[in-house]
Design a protein around this motif. Structure first.
Motif, PDB file in Angstrom:
ATOM      1  N   GLY A   1       1.812  26.228  44.390  1.00 16.14           N
ATOM      2  CA  GLY A   1       1.239  26.911  45.540  1.00 16.14           C
ATOM      3  C   GLY A   1       1.914  26.544  46.853  1.00 16.14           C
ATOM      4  N   GLU A   2       2.960  25.707  46.781  1.00 15.68           N
ATOM      5  CA  GLU A   2       3.676  25.293  47.987  1.00 15.68           C
ATOM      6  C   GLU A   2       4.662  26.379  48.430  1.00 15.68           C
ATOM      7  OE1 GLU A   2       5.433  21.362  47.889  1.00 15.68           O
ATOM      8  OE2 GLU A   2       3.912  20.751  46.440  1.00 15.68           O
ATOM      9  N   VAL A   3       4.693  26.603  49.731  1.00 17.94           N
ATOM     10  CA  VAL A   3       5.566  27.605  50.330  1.00 17.94           C
ATOM     11  C   VAL A   3       6.900  26.956  50.679  1.00 17.94           C
ATOM     12  CG1 VAL A   3       5.858  29.176  52.287  1.00 17.94           C
ATOM     13  CG2 VAL A   3       3.606  28.868  51.234  1.00 17.94           C
ATOM     14  N   THR A   4       7.968  27.617  50.320  1.00 20.41           N
ATOM     15  CA  THR A   4       9.315  27.160  50.644  1.00 20.41           C
ATOM     16  C   THR A   4      10.009  28.246  51.442  1.00 20.41           C
ATOM     17  OG1 THR A   4       9.413  25.963  48.548  1.00 20.41           O
ATOM     18  CG2 THR A   4      11.508  26.357  49.670  1.00 20.41           C
ATOM     19  N   ASP A   5      10.560  27.887  52.589  1.00 16.87           N
ATOM     20  CA  ASP A   5      11.331  28.851  53.368  1.00 16.87           C
ATOM     21  C   ASP A   5      12.673  29.078  52.711  1.00 16.87           C
ATOM     22  OD1 ASP A   5       9.440  29.271  55.346  1.00 16.87           O
ATOM     23  OD2 ASP A   5      10.209  27.634  56.598  1.00 16.87           O
ATOM     24  N   LEU A   6      13.139  30.310  52.824  1.00 20.32           N
ATOM     25  CA  LEU A   6      14.491  30.603  52.350  1.00 20.32           C
ATOM     26  C   LEU A   6      15.434  30.271  53.461  1.00 20.32           C
ATOM     27  CD1 LEU A   6      13.952  33.978  50.495  1.00 20.32           C
ATOM     28  CD2 LEU A   6      14.053  31.704  49.528  1.00 20.32           C
TER      29      LEU A   6
ATOM     30  N   ARG B   1      14.666  32.187  43.605  1.00 20.39           N
ATOM     31  CA  ARG B   1      14.080  31.916  42.282  1.00 20.39           C
ATOM     32  C   ARG B   1      13.388  30.547  42.285  1.00 20.39           C
ATOM     33  NH1 ARG B   1      18.501  31.529  38.497  1.00 20.39           N
ATOM     34  NH2 ARG B   1      18.658  29.520  39.510  1.00 20.39           N
ATOM     35  N   ASP B   2      14.064  29.533  42.840  1.00 13.60           N
ATOM     36  CA  ASP B   2      13.481  28.186  42.872  1.00 13.60           C
ATOM     37  C   ASP B   2      12.224  28.142  43.743  1.00 13.60           C
ATOM     38  OD1 ASP B   2      15.598  27.499  41.254  1.00 13.60           O
ATOM     39  OD2 ASP B   2      16.698  26.420  42.822  1.00 13.60           O
ATOM     40  N   ALA B   3      12.244  28.840  44.886  1.00 18.66           N
ATOM     41  CA  ALA B   3      11.072  28.880  45.766  1.00 18.66           C
ATOM     42  C   ALA B   3       9.910  29.592  45.070  1.00 18.66           C
ATOM     43  CB  ALA B   3      11.422  29.580  47.073  1.00 18.66           C
ATOM     44  N   THR B   4      10.222  30.631  44.321  1.00 15.24           N
ATOM     45  CA  THR B   4       9.190  31.355  43.581  1.00 15.24           C
ATOM     46  C   THR B   4       8.594  30.472  42.494  1.00 15.24           C
ATOM     47  OG1 THR B   4      10.274  33.461  44.067  1.00 15.24           O
ATOM     48  CG2 THR B   4       8.709  33.446  42.232  1.00 15.24           C
ATOM     49  N   ALA B   5       9.458  29.786  41.761  1.00 16.60           N
ATOM     50  CA  ALA B   5       8.986  28.889  40.697  1.00 16.60           C
ATOM     51  C   ALA B   5       8.107  27.775  41.276  1.00 16.60           C
ATOM     52  CB  ALA B   5      10.174  28.289  39.943  1.00 16.60           C
ATOM     53  N   ARG B   6       8.505  27.228  42.409  1.00 14.88           N
ATOM     54  CA  ARG B   6       7.717  26.169  43.042  1.00 14.88           C
ATOM     55  C   ARG B   6       6.354  26.699  43.473  1.00 14.88           C
ATOM     56  NH1 ARG B   6       9.751  21.920  47.570  1.00 14.88           N
ATOM     57  NH2 ARG B   6       7.820  20.733  47.638  1.00 14.88           N
ATOM     58  N   PHE B   7       6.335  27.897  44.058  1.00 17.05           N
ATOM     59  CA  PHE B   7       5.064  28.481  44.484  1.00 17.05           C
ATOM     60  C   PHE B   7       4.165  28.745  43.285  1.00 17.05           C
ATOM     61  CE2 PHE B   7       2.173  31.867  45.654  1.00 17.05           C
ATOM     62  CZ  PHE B   7       1.622  31.345  46.812  1.00 17.05           C
TER      63      PHE B   7
ATOM     64  N   ARG C   1      21.226  39.690  35.925  1.00 16.95           N
ATOM     65  CA  ARG C   1      20.283  40.067  34.871  1.00 16.95           C
ATOM     66  C   ARG C   1      19.362  38.895  34.513  1.00 16.95           C
ATOM     67  NH1 ARG C   1      23.976  43.667  34.503  1.00 16.95           N
ATOM     68  NH2 ARG C   1      25.815  43.042  33.398  1.00 16.95           N
ATOM     69  N   ARG C   2      19.949  37.697  34.396  1.00 12.48           N
ATOM     70  CA  ARG C   2      19.132  36.507  34.110  1.00 12.48           C
ATOM     71  C   ARG C   2      18.154  36.259  35.255  1.00 12.48           C
ATOM     72  NH1 ARG C   2      24.239  34.286  32.976  1.00 12.48           N
ATOM     73  NH2 ARG C   2      24.030  33.019  34.859  1.00 12.48           N
ATOM     74  N   TRP C   3      18.643  36.401  36.482  1.00 15.25           N
ATOM     75  CA  TRP C   3      17.809  36.172  37.657  1.00 15.25           C
ATOM     76  C   TRP C   3      16.626  37.142  37.669  1.00 15.25           C
ATOM     77  CZ3 TRP C   3      16.098  38.966  41.797  1.00 15.25           C
ATOM     78  CH2 TRP C   3      15.571  38.244  42.861  1.00 15.25           C
ATOM     79  N   ALA C   4      16.884  38.419  37.455  1.00 22.66           N
ATOM     80  CA  ALA C   4      15.815  39.428  37.456  1.00 22.66           C
ATOM     81  C   ALA C   4      14.790  39.131  36.366  1.00 22.66           C
ATOM     82  CB  ALA C   4      16.405  40.828  37.285  1.00 22.66           C
ATOM     83  N   ALA C   5      15.244  38.720  35.193  1.00 21.00           N
ATOM     84  CA  ALA C   5      14.317  38.376  34.109  1.00 21.00           C
ATOM     85  C   ALA C   5      13.490  37.145  34.482  1.00 21.00           C
ATOM     86  CB  ALA C   5      15.092  38.125  32.812  1.00 21.00           C
ATOM     87  N   ASP C   6      14.112  36.155  35.095  1.00 22.56           N
ATOM     88  CA  ASP C   6      13.380  34.958  35.538  1.00 22.56           C
ATOM     89  C   ASP C   6      12.312  35.320  36.563  1.00 22.56           C
ATOM     90  OD1 ASP C   6      15.050  33.424  33.939  1.00 22.56           O
ATOM     91  OD2 ASP C   6      16.213  32.593  35.615  1.00 22.56           O
TER      92      ASP C   6
END
Length: 185
Positions: free
Chosen positions: A180-185, A170-176, A7-12
């Motif tokens: 604007g930097e792309v992070t591979d999962l 979540r961290d890759a999304t926040a960084r982008f 739930r926290r993840w989805a809200a983030d």
């Protein structure tokens, strides 16, 4: 994974997607696509997924995740990140049911992908690690199943478990969103 984490993840993720929309076109030069965090999965979809997961003896983390959100679409984040809804997960099980990985034949449940054709799967019965399945041909193996044939050595763990995979997304999304930097999962 604790019960509150999904739930926290989805809200983030929803908050990050909303933040990304602000000024997107000015920043990137094209209009944003629709970013979506779906509401919790419908009870009938959860029941079908539960049958699949329990039949494979997979831990219930994926089921818990879908009790918080019915899927995620982030088409403009990095190379795009998607977590399929439970209906699509069950349908994909019919398409891709086993992989040859690390010298073993594993039953898997594909639940996520990126915009480049990479898919992410949970192996049965442990649900760990989250496997990265590179783009490759699907060849028939048995009725309603298939084998993923990718480049030799291209498979690999993407995360130790579902919670770590979601945290990395979540961290890759926040960084982008921030840089604007792309992070591979």
């Amino acid at each position: 994974m604790d019960d509150e984490f999904p739930r926290r993840w989805a809200a983030d993720i929803a908050a990050l997607a909303a933040e990304l929309q602000l000024g997107f076109e000015a920043r990137f030069g094209y209009p944003p696509d629709e970013h979506r965090v779906a509401p919790p999965a419908a009870p009938e979809d959860l029941a079908r997924l539960a049958d699949l997961l329990y039949g494979l003896r997979l831990p219930g983390d994926l089921l818990e995740f879908y009790r918080a959100t019915g899927g995620v679409s982030l088409p403009d984040v990095g190379n795009a990140y998607f977590i399929s809804g439970p209906r699509d997960v069950c349908a994909a099980r019919d398409e891709l049911a086993t992989v040859d990985w690390a010298g073993e034949r594993l039953d898997v449940v594909v639940f996520a992908s990126d915009g480049g054709g990479t898919r992410y799967a949970l192996p049965a019965p442990t649900g760990t690690p989250v496997l990265r399945l590179p783009p490759g041909a699907i060849t028939p193996d048995r009725v309603y199943t298939g084998r993923h044939i990718g480049r030799p050595g291209a498979y690999g763990p993407a995360a130790a478990d579902l919670a770590e995979f979601l945290a990395r997304m979540r961290d890759a999304t926040a960084r982008f969103v921030a840089t604007g930097e792309v992070t591979d999962l």
